[in-house]
Design an enzyme around this catalytic site. Structure first.
Site, PDB file in Angstrom:
ATOM      1  N   ARG A  52     -32.991  10.926  18.490  1.00 20.35           N
ATOM      2  CA  ARG A  52     -31.939  10.143  19.141  1.00 20.35           C
ATOM      3  C   ARG A  52     -30.773  11.061  19.495  1.00 20.35           C
ATOM      4  O   ARG A  52     -30.596  12.117  18.881  1.00 20.35           O
ATOM      5  CB  ARG A  52     -31.449   9.027  18.221  1.00 20.35           C
ATOM      6  CG  ARG A  52     -32.530   8.027  17.799  1.00 20.35           C
ATOM      7  CD  ARG A  52     -31.961   7.060  16.770  1.00 20.35           C
ATOM      8  NE  ARG A  52     -32.913   6.026  16.398  1.00 20.35           N
ATOM      9  CZ  ARG A  52     -33.813   6.152  15.411  1.00 20.35           C
ATOM     10  NH1 ARG A  52     -33.867   7.270  14.699  1.00 20.35           N
ATOM     11  NH2 ARG A  52     -34.637   5.159  15.134  1.00 20.35           N
ATOM     12  N   TYR A  83     -41.028   0.583  22.692  1.00 21.03           N
ATOM     13  CA  TYR A  83     -40.650   1.851  23.295  1.00 21.03           C
ATOM     14  C   TYR A  83     -41.738   2.382  24.221  1.00 21.03           C
ATOM     15  O   TYR A  83     -41.448   2.985  25.250  1.00 21.03           O
ATOM     16  CB  TYR A  83     -40.399   2.901  22.204  1.00 21.03           C
ATOM     17  CG  TYR A  83     -38.968   3.009  21.762  1.00 21.03           C
ATOM     18  CD1 TYR A  83     -38.292   1.909  21.232  1.00 21.03           C
ATOM     19  CD2 TYR A  83     -38.284   4.209  21.851  1.00 21.03           C
ATOM     20  CE1 TYR A  83     -36.985   2.005  20.809  1.00 21.03           C
ATOM     21  CE2 TYR A  83     -36.980   4.318  21.434  1.00 21.03           C
ATOM     22  CZ  TYR A  83     -36.331   3.223  20.899  1.00 21.03           C
ATOM     23  OH  TYR A  83     -35.034   3.320  20.496  1.00 21.03           O
ATOM     24  N   ARG A 138     -36.079  10.103  24.985  1.00 19.09           N
ATOM     25  CA  ARG A 138     -36.748   9.750  23.713  1.00 19.09           C
ATOM     26  C   ARG A 138     -37.908   8.800  23.979  1.00 19.09           C
ATOM     27  O   ARG A 138     -39.008   8.967  23.441  1.00 19.09           O
ATOM     28  CB  ARG A 138     -35.712   9.133  22.780  1.00 19.09           C
ATOM     29  CG  ARG A 138     -36.258   8.511  21.500  1.00 19.09           C
ATOM     30  CD  ARG A 138     -35.084   8.124  20.607  1.00 19.09           C
ATOM     31  NE  ARG A 138     -35.398   7.048  19.686  1.00 19.09           N
ATOM     32  CZ  ARG A 138     -35.978   7.214  18.495  1.00 19.09           C
ATOM     33  NH1 ARG A 138     -36.328   8.426  18.123  1.00 19.09           N
ATOM     34  NH2 ARG A 138     -36.200   6.188  17.703  1.00 19.09           N
ATOM     35  N   HIS A 180     -31.390   8.541  26.199  1.00 16.19           N
ATOM     36  CA  HIS A 180     -32.267   7.635  25.455  1.00 16.19           C
ATOM     37  C   HIS A 180     -33.626   7.515  26.140  1.00 16.19           C
ATOM     38  O   HIS A 180     -34.659   7.380  25.471  1.00 16.19           O
ATOM     39  CB  HIS A 180     -31.618   6.260  25.326  1.00 16.19           C
ATOM     40  CG  HIS A 180     -32.400   5.303  24.483  1.00 16.19           C
ATOM     41  ND1 HIS A 180     -32.566   5.462  23.118  1.00 16.19           N
ATOM     42  CD2 HIS A 180     -33.086   4.179  24.808  1.00 16.19           C
ATOM     43  CE1 HIS A 180     -33.300   4.478  22.642  1.00 16.19           C
ATOM     44  NE2 HIS A 180     -33.625   3.692  23.638  1.00 16.19           N
ATOM     45  N   HIS A 205     -39.295   4.977  13.331  1.00 19.85           N
ATOM     46  CA  HIS A 205     -39.180   3.522  13.276  1.00 19.85           C
ATOM     47  C   HIS A 205     -39.715   2.986  11.958  1.00 19.85           C
ATOM     48  O   HIS A 205     -40.726   3.473  11.446  1.00 19.85           O
ATOM     49  CB  HIS A 205     -39.959   2.874  14.421  1.00 19.85           C
ATOM     50  CG  HIS A 205     -39.261   2.963  15.744  1.00 19.85           C
ATOM     51  ND1 HIS A 205     -39.916   2.827  16.939  1.00 19.85           N
ATOM     52  CD2 HIS A 205     -37.951   3.178  16.057  1.00 19.85           C
ATOM     53  CE1 HIS A 205     -39.055   2.957  17.934  1.00 19.85           C
ATOM     54  NE2 HIS A 205     -37.865   3.158  17.419  1.00 19.85           N
ATOM     55  N   LYS A 265     -31.147   7.558  12.006  1.00 19.24           N
ATOM     56  CA  LYS A 265     -30.481   6.272  12.179  1.00 19.24           C
ATOM     57  C   LYS A 265     -30.755   5.363  10.997  1.00 19.24           C
ATOM     58  O   LYS A 265     -31.891   5.194  10.567  1.00 19.24           O
ATOM     59  CB  LYS A 265     -30.950   5.609  13.466  1.00 19.24           C
ATOM     60  CG  LYS A 265     -30.269   4.278  13.763  1.00 19.24           C
ATOM     61  CD  LYS A 265     -30.768   3.705  15.078  1.00 19.24           C
ATOM     62  CE  LYS A 265     -30.130   2.362  15.378  1.00 19.24           C
ATOM     63  NZ  LYS A 265     -30.632   1.769  16.637  1.00 19.24           N
TER      64      LYS A 265
END
Length: 310
Positions: free
Chosen positions: A147, A285, A253, A250, A276, A175
């Site tokens: 990210r 995604y 990614r 983004h 994730h 994250k």
């Protein structure tokens, strides 16, 4: 604030200041058009849908606070009601997994053309070190799926070329989920990223001040996420492409996840690559190209035909 940690309070107040900075009127006078303009500005700036939702939620919460705590006072002093804060069902930001509104990321061919252009600019740039840094910096999320918030917190010491088949990045500030702390992980360096970063660390990074960050500004301080978005936008401007060919950090990614899946990487491996917790997030995604879908359908059809013929 209900026992929140000081860092959480600072985060909320900082976000509130950024939200209110988009309006030139009190929160009770904000209209739907004002909110639409804010969302448009955030989208143009390259902020992800999740970030734009945070802006909306903060505006909604602060408006509710003013209405409940100070609604009567506002009416008495200003002679107006608090209103609805300009929030309606039309200026919501959809989640990436809500429907098919989020299209596929830039194709492999599109990114090859872009990075070829950026590489050509390095040799002729008036500021070589910044141009070279930007090239390595923007290749990193595409070839490791980090990210932007993780990218700007990487240190030089987080590059481990000897781990795994082609080296790994130690993402120490992955994250967090909800209120949990950072979730560190190891991000593999894919498709030659280890060579790009080896060149960058040997030939480019020493041109900047001797500090810890992997990607830094002229003063040796870590690059800001907004600066990364700005550098990408400037390069796209210089490339002179249309709006349909522009993308955000983004999207790099998402492109990494999609292109690795199209190359045959297992979906569970893609989930680990992205960091994730839930596979549903990964499925939102990964947006394979139409050609990939058609080829997969053709292979399945051919397999059935061969089975029947045998």
């Amino acid at each position: 604030m209900r026992g929140f940690a000081p860092t959480t309070v600072r985060g909320y107040t900082s976000l509130l200041a950024r939200v209110l900075g988009h309006f030139d009127c009190p929160v009770w006078a904000v209209e739907a058009e004002d909110v639409d303009e804010m969302l448009h500005a955030l989208a143009v700036a390259g902020l992800a849908a999740g970030t734009r939702r945070q802006y909306l939620q903060m505006l909604r919460d602060f408006h509710a606070f003013v209405a409940q705590r100070h609604g009567a006072q506002v009416c008495a002093v200003f002679g107006v009601g608090v209103g609805d804060g300009g929030l309606d069902r039309f200026n919501r930001v959809r989640h990436a997994g809500d429907d098919a509104a989020v299209g596929p990321p830039p194709s492999r061919e599109r990114l090859q053309a872009f990075f070829s252009f950026v590489r050509s600019q390095v040799a002729v740039a008036s500021d070589y070190r910044a141009a070279a840094r930007d090239y390595a910096m923007l290749r990193t999320p595409y070839l490791s799926a980090v990210r932007v918030s993780e990218l700007v917190r990487l240190d030089q010491a987080d590059v481990y070329p000897g781990l795994g088949p082609s080296g790994k990045l130690h993402v120490r500030f992955g994250k967090a989920a909800n209120t949990s702390g950072p979730r560190p992980r190891w991000a593999p360096m894919l498709e030659g990223l280890e060579r790009i970063l080896a060149w960058y660390l040997a030939d480019v990074r020493p041109l900047f001040p001797t500090t810890a960050p992997l990607f830094c500004d002229d003063d040796g301080q870590p690059m800001k996420a907004a600066a990364v978005r700005d550098r990408l936008a400037r390069l796209l401007d210089l490339e002179g492409v249309g709006w349909d060919e522009r993308f955000t950090p983004h999207a790099l990614r998402r492109a990494c996840a999609t292109h690795q899946y199209e190359r045959g990487m297992d979906l569970i491996a893609v989930q680990q690559l992205l960091g994730h917790r839930h596979i549903a997030s990964t499925m939102a995604y990964v947006k394979p190209s139409q050609k990939f879908v058609e080829d997969a359908w053709q292979r399945a059809t051919d397999s059935v035909v061969r089975a029947l013929a045998g």
